[in-house]
Design a protein around this motif. Structure first.
Motif, PDB file in Angstrom:
ATOM      1  N   UNK A  34      20.382  17.489  43.257  1.00  0.00           N
ATOM      2  CA  UNK A  34      21.217  18.180  42.381  1.00  0.00           C
ATOM      3  C   UNK A  34      22.441  17.285  41.942  1.00  0.00           C
ATOM      4  N   UNK A  35      22.734  16.672  42.855  1.00  0.00           N
ATOM      5  CA  UNK A  35      24.039  15.594  42.474  1.00  0.00           C
ATOM      6  C   UNK A  35      23.508  14.419  41.592  1.00  0.00           C
ATOM      7  N   UNK A  36      22.079  13.866  41.842  1.00  0.00           N
ATOM      8  CA  UNK A  36      21.715  13.027  41.237  1.00  0.00           C
ATOM      9  C   UNK A  36      21.243  13.305  39.783  1.00  0.00           C
ATOM     10  N   UNK A  81      30.175  10.214  45.690  1.00  0.00           N
ATOM     11  CA  UNK A  81      28.992   9.829  46.218  1.00  0.00           C
ATOM     12  C   UNK A  81      28.121   8.835  45.194  1.00  0.00           C
ATOM     13  N   UNK A  82      27.671   9.560  43.952  1.00  0.00           N
ATOM     14  CA  UNK A  82      27.120   8.668  42.853  1.00  0.00           C
ATOM     15  C   UNK A  82      27.525   7.420  42.830  1.00  0.00           C
ATOM     16  N   UNK A 117      26.015   3.757  43.417  1.00  0.00           N
ATOM     17  CA  UNK A 117      25.613   2.772  42.545  1.00  0.00           C
ATOM     18  C   UNK A 117      26.150   1.299  42.783  1.00  0.00           C
ATOM     19  N   UNK A 118      27.352   1.433  43.667  1.00  0.00           N
ATOM     20  CA  UNK A 118      27.987   0.089  44.208  1.00  0.00           C
ATOM     21  C   UNK A 118      27.164  -0.467  45.314  1.00  0.00           C
ATOM     22  N   UNK A 119      26.915   0.169  46.278  1.00  0.00           N
ATOM     23  CA  UNK A 119      26.265  -0.168  47.420  1.00  0.00           C
ATOM     24  C   UNK A 119      24.522   0.082  47.607  1.00  0.00           C
ATOM     25  N   UNK A 120      23.905  -1.194  47.620  1.00  0.00           N
ATOM     26  CA  UNK A 120      22.625  -1.128  47.702  1.00  0.00           C
ATOM     27  C   UNK A 120      22.032  -0.596  48.883  1.00  0.00           C
ATOM     28  N   UNK A 121      22.709  -0.857  50.024  1.00  0.00           N
ATOM     29  CA  UNK A 121      22.203  -0.434  51.240  1.00  0.00           C
ATOM     30  C   UNK A 121      22.313   1.076  51.374  1.00  0.00           C
TER      31      UNK A 121
END
Length: 220
Positions: free
Chosen positions: A78-80, A105-106, A110-114
């Motif tokens: 729901x957040x995505x 969280x979003x 978006x910043x952290x690939x891992x």
């Protein structure tokens, strides 16, 4: 391949980043973490405990469709997509939870690939489970509902007997099947298969869970 959960899949540095953005919160058994139809404002990371995932049927009944436990992420879809909650989440026992605001969280994903990759693995595993369970016992929904129902009973009412958990079943097969929104025949078919696998054994008015981890995997 079985998922190890979102939280365990993260390294120490990525866990620290999420902890910096979150508020740690305790829930008691029976507390509702989020309700079906609500606008999503947070993502929940379970550190300890179990929750049940339920949907409301058109005739007003509540159906258990899954169980989540320590290491799982809840409310991410729901957040995505910015939609509303697709299910109600309720604590089965005491919980320790990280509550992460949706926007944070979003932005972090978006910043952290891992972190994004760990989340993608969780989503892929859940999609794979849906496909796998449709092949299992003739229907994934039936398998998941029965496993989730037995998992819920084990957590709420089970008594430890060594490595096993004994559960006094509060109802007949027909009543349990009605609660799971499936037929009595389907409920019996799933429990018969679970007995064959050695996950459970049954006696009159009682279920003994021998492999709780496997039952939880099926309930996810």
């Amino acid at each position: 391949m079985e998922t190890i959960g979102f939280w365990p899949a993260l390294g120490a540095a990525d866990r620290a980043k999420l902890e910096d953005l979150s508020v740690r919160k305790a829930y008691r058994r029976g507390d509702v973490l989020c309700r079906e139809g609500e606008q999503a404002s947070v993502v929940l990371l379970l550190l300890t405990g179990h929750v049940r995932i339920t949907n409301a049927t058109p005739d007003g009944r509540e159906v258990v469709i899954g169980v989540r436990g320590a290491g799982d992420v809840i409310g991410e879809l729901a957040v995505i997509d910015g939609g509303r909650r697709s299910a109600t989440v309720q604590a089965l026992d005491e919980l320790d939870v990280l509550v992460v605001p949706a926007a944070r969280f979003v932005a972090l994903c978006q910043r952290e690939a891992a972190i994004s990759w760990a989340l993608l693995q969780v989503l892929a595993d859940r999609m794979r489970d849906v496909g796998r369970q449709w092949l299992d016992l003739g229907g994934g929904t039936t398998t998941r509902r029965v496993a989730a129902q037995l998992m819920q009973l084990a957590v709420q009412h089970g008594v430890r007997r060594g490595a096993d958990i004994e559960v006094k079943v509060p109802g007949t097969q027909a009543e349990l099947a009605m609660t799971a929104a499936i037929s009595r025949e389907s409920w019996a078919r799933v429990t018969r298969e679970l007995r064959r696998r050695g996950v459970i054994s049954t006696a009159r008015g009682q279920v003994t869970v021998h492999r709780l981890a496997e039952l939880r995997r099926l309930a996810r």
